[in-house]
Write a protein that holds these residues in place. Structure first.
Motif, mmCIF file in Angstrom:
data_model
loop_
_atom_site.group_PDB
_atom_site.id
_atom_site.type_symbol
_atom_site.label_atom_id
_atom_site.label_comp_id
_atom_site.label_asym_id
_atom_site.label_seq_id
_atom_site.Cartn_x
_atom_site.Cartn_y
_atom_site.Cartn_z
ATOM 1 N N PRO A 190 0.836 -1.208 0.000
ATOM 2 C CA PRO A 190 0.000 0.000 0.000
ATOM 3 C C PRO A 190 0.870 1.257 0.000
ATOM 4 C CG PRO A 190 0.154 -0.892 2.206
ATOM 5 C CD PRO A 190 0.871 -1.858 1.295
ATOM 6 N N GLU A 191 0.249 2.378 -0.263
ATOM 7 C CA GLU A 191 0.949 3.656 -0.172
ATOM 8 C C GLU A 191 1.411 3.861 1.263
ATOM 9 O OE1 GLU A 191 1.661 6.043 -2.645
ATOM 10 O OE2 GLU A 191 1.000 4.420 -3.955
ATOM 11 N N ARG A 192 2.507 4.562 1.436
ATOM 12 C CA ARG A 192 2.968 4.876 2.790
ATOM 13 C C ARG A 192 2.000 5.870 3.402
ATOM 14 N NH1 ARG A 192 9.233 6.092 3.525
ATOM 15 N NH2 ARG A 192 8.436 6.363 5.624
ATOM 16 N N PRO A 193 1.550 5.616 4.622
ATOM 17 C CA PRO A 193 0.618 6.564 5.245
ATOM 18 C C PRO A 193 1.320 7.875 5.582
ATOM 19 C CG PRO A 193 1.207 4.806 6.774
ATOM 20 C CD PRO A 193 1.842 4.461 5.462
ATOM 21 N N VAL A 194 0.610 8.963 5.385
ATOM 22 C CA VAL A 194 1.128 10.279 5.716
ATOM 23 C C VAL A 194 0.513 10.690 7.049
ATOM 24 C CG1 VAL A 194 1.224 12.699 4.994
ATOM 25 C CG2 VAL A 194 1.416 10.890 3.284
ATOM 26 N N SER A 195 1.334 11.192 7.927
ATOM 27 C CA SER A 195 0.896 11.567 9.261
ATOM 28 C C SER A 195 -0.214 12.619 9.202
ATOM 29 C CB SER A 195 2.078 12.131 10.044
ATOM 30 O OG SER A 195 1.638 12.660 11.273
ATOM 31 N N PRO A 196 -1.169 12.541 10.114
ATOM 32 C CA PRO A 196 -2.216 13.555 10.165
ATOM 33 C C PRO A 196 -1.760 14.838 10.870
ATOM 34 C CG PRO A 196 -2.599 11.930 11.876
ATOM 35 C CD PRO A 196 -1.417 11.446 11.066
ATOM 36 N N HIS A 197 -0.579 14.806 11.485
ATOM 37 C CA HIS A 197 -0.070 15.964 12.225
ATOM 38 C C HIS A 197 0.582 16.972 11.281
ATOM 39 C CE1 HIS A 197 -0.743 13.718 15.890
ATOM 40 N NE2 HIS A 197 -0.075 12.703 15.370
ATOM 41 N N PRO A 198 0.627 18.236 11.690
ATOM 42 C CA PRO A 198 1.376 19.216 10.878
ATOM 43 C C PRO A 198 2.811 18.715 10.705
ATOM 44 C CG PRO A 198 0.143 20.329 12.614
ATOM 45 C CD PRO A 198 0.035 18.849 12.887
ATOM 46 N N GLU B 216 8.805 4.724 -6.927
ATOM 47 C CA GLU B 216 7.755 5.721 -7.201
ATOM 48 C C GLU B 216 6.845 5.914 -5.992
ATOM 49 O OE1 GLU B 216 6.168 4.259 -10.925
ATOM 50 O OE2 GLU B 216 7.433 5.678 -12.038
ATOM 51 N N ARG B 217 6.548 4.837 -5.269
ATOM 52 C CA ARG B 217 5.734 4.940 -4.054
ATOM 53 C C ARG B 217 6.479 5.781 -3.000
ATOM 54 N NH1 ARG B 217 4.285 0.074 -3.763
ATOM 55 N NH2 ARG B 217 6.153 -0.715 -2.759
ATOM 56 N N GLU B 218 7.760 5.510 -2.815
ATOM 57 C CA GLU B 218 8.568 6.286 -1.870
ATOM 58 C C GLU B 218 8.666 7.749 -2.307
ATOM 59 O OE1 GLU B 218 10.392 5.062 1.179
ATOM 60 O OE2 GLU B 218 8.582 3.885 0.786
ATOM 61 N N LEU B 219 8.816 7.961 -3.594
ATOM 62 C CA LEU B 219 8.921 9.323 -4.128
ATOM 63 C C LEU B 219 7.630 10.095 -3.897
ATOM 64 C CD1 LEU B 219 10.729 11.323 -5.574
ATOM 65 C CD2 LEU B 219 9.985 10.340 -7.748
ATOM 66 N N ARG B 220 6.480 9.463 -4.059
ATOM 67 C CA ARG B 220 5.206 10.135 -3.771
ATOM 68 C C ARG B 220 5.143 10.553 -2.305
ATOM 69 N NH1 ARG B 220 3.417 6.194 -7.372
ATOM 70 N NH2 ARG B 220 2.790 4.759 -5.706
ATOM 71 N N TYR B 221 5.575 9.669 -1.420
ATOM 72 C CA TYR B 221 5.566 9.966 0.008
ATOM 73 C C TYR B 221 6.471 11.169 0.310
ATOM 74 C CZ TYR B 221 6.516 9.619 4.989
ATOM 75 O OH TYR B 221 6.674 9.911 6.320
ATOM 76 N N TYR B 222 7.714 11.104 -0.134
ATOM 77 C CA TYR B 222 8.659 12.174 0.195
ATOM 78 C C TYR B 222 8.321 13.484 -0.507
ATOM 79 C CZ TYR B 222 11.409 9.133 3.080
ATOM 80 O OH TYR B 222 11.814 8.303 4.102
ATOM 81 N N ASP B 223 7.775 13.422 -1.719
ATOM 82 C CA ASP B 223 7.304 14.649 -2.376
ATOM 83 C C ASP B 223 6.234 15.325 -1.517
ATOM 84 O OD1 ASP B 223 8.821 14.917 -4.713
ATOM 85 O OD2 ASP B 223 7.445 13.688 -5.910
ATOM 86 N N GLU B 224 5.294 14.535 -0.998
ATOM 87 C CA GLU B 224 4.230 15.067 -0.154
ATOM 88 C C GLU B 224 4.810 15.675 1.115
ATOM 89 O OE1 GLU B 224 0.897 16.217 1.849
ATOM 90 O OE2 GLU B 224 1.071 15.742 -0.275
ATOM 91 N N ARG B 225 5.803 15.023 1.688
ATOM 92 C CA ARG B 225 6.418 15.534 2.920
ATOM 93 C C ARG B 225 7.145 16.857 2.673
ATOM 94 N NH1 ARG B 225 3.971 14.191 7.123
ATOM 95 N NH2 ARG B 225 5.789 14.169 8.475
ATOM 96 N N VAL B 226 7.784 17.012 1.532
ATOM 97 C CA VAL B 226 8.454 18.280 1.207
ATOM 98 C C VAL B 226 7.410 19.374 1.009
ATOM 99 C CG1 VAL B 226 9.812 19.506 -0.541
ATOM 100 C CG2 VAL B 226 10.575 17.271 0.288
#
Length: 166
Positions: free
Chosen positions: A19-27, A68-78
C-alpha cells in the motif's frame, strides 16, 4: 486446474501489493536540516527512478514501483513541510528543535532533541515532536519534573538543562 483459466501477466501489470505509505495527520514541522534531508531523499529517489525507467526487466519494474511509491511519500512531505527555525523559539522552555538533558528515577542522564517526524532517530537521541516523550517535555522548564506516559508504565523525568538549537 487448467492453465487456460489462469491469468498470467506480461510484466506490465506486476504489482508488489504494497500500500501507499501513510502520511501523518499531524502538521509536518521540520527543522531546516530536516527539510534538507527530505529534499535530498527526493533527489536520490528521482535519480533512482530515472535509472530504472530504461530497464525493462521484471525486477527493475518492481523496484520502480517501490521507488515511485517512496517518491510520492517524500514529495508530499516536502510540499507539506512547515519549517521551524529552532533559534527563533522562546528560550527557557522546551521547544521544537531544543536538546534536553534529563535524569530518570534511577539517576541515568539522558539527552534528546525534539525534531520533526521524518527526522526522528531514537538511536541518535532525536525524538519526534508528536512522541509521548516529547509531548511530556514540551513547554517545561529546567528544574521541572515531568511524567512520561509509556505502555511499560509511567516514568518521572527531571529536566536538568535545555539547550536551544543553533
Amino acid at each position: 486446474m487448467s492453465r487456460a483459466f489462469v491469468k498470467e501477466t506480461d510484466g506490465e501489470e506486476l504489482d508488489d501489493g504494497a500500500p501507499e505509505r501513510p502520511v501523518s495527520p499531524h502538521p509536518n514541522y521540520v527543522t531546516p536540516a530536516g527539510l534538507a534531508q527530505l529534499q535530498a531523499k527526493v533527489a536520490e529517489l528521482s535519480a533512482e527512478r530515472q535509472r530504472l525507467l530504461g530497464d525493462e526487466s521484471v525486477g527493475a519494474k518492481q523496484q520502480l514501483r517501490h521507488v515511485e511509491r517512496e517518491l510520492r511519500y517524500y514529495d508530499e512531505r516536502v510540499v507539506s513541510a512547515i519549517v521551524v527555525d529552532p533559534p527563533t523559539q522562546p528560550s527557557g522552555r522546551v521547544h521544537f528543535g531544543a536538546t534536553v538533558d534529563l535524569e530518570d528515577e534511577a539517576g541515568h542522564v539522558l539527552r534528546y532533541t525534539i525534531v520533526g517526524e521524518d527526522e526522528a532517530d531514537a538511536a541518535h537521541g532525536k525524538i519526534s515532536w508528536v512522541s509521548p516523550l516529547a509531548q511530556a517535555l514540551l513547554n517545561a522548564e529546567a528544574g521541572d519534573t515531568v511524567t512520561w506516559k509509556r505502555p511499560a508504565g509511567d516514568k518521572e523525568l527531571h529536566i536538568l538543562a535545555i539547550h536551544p538549537a543553533g
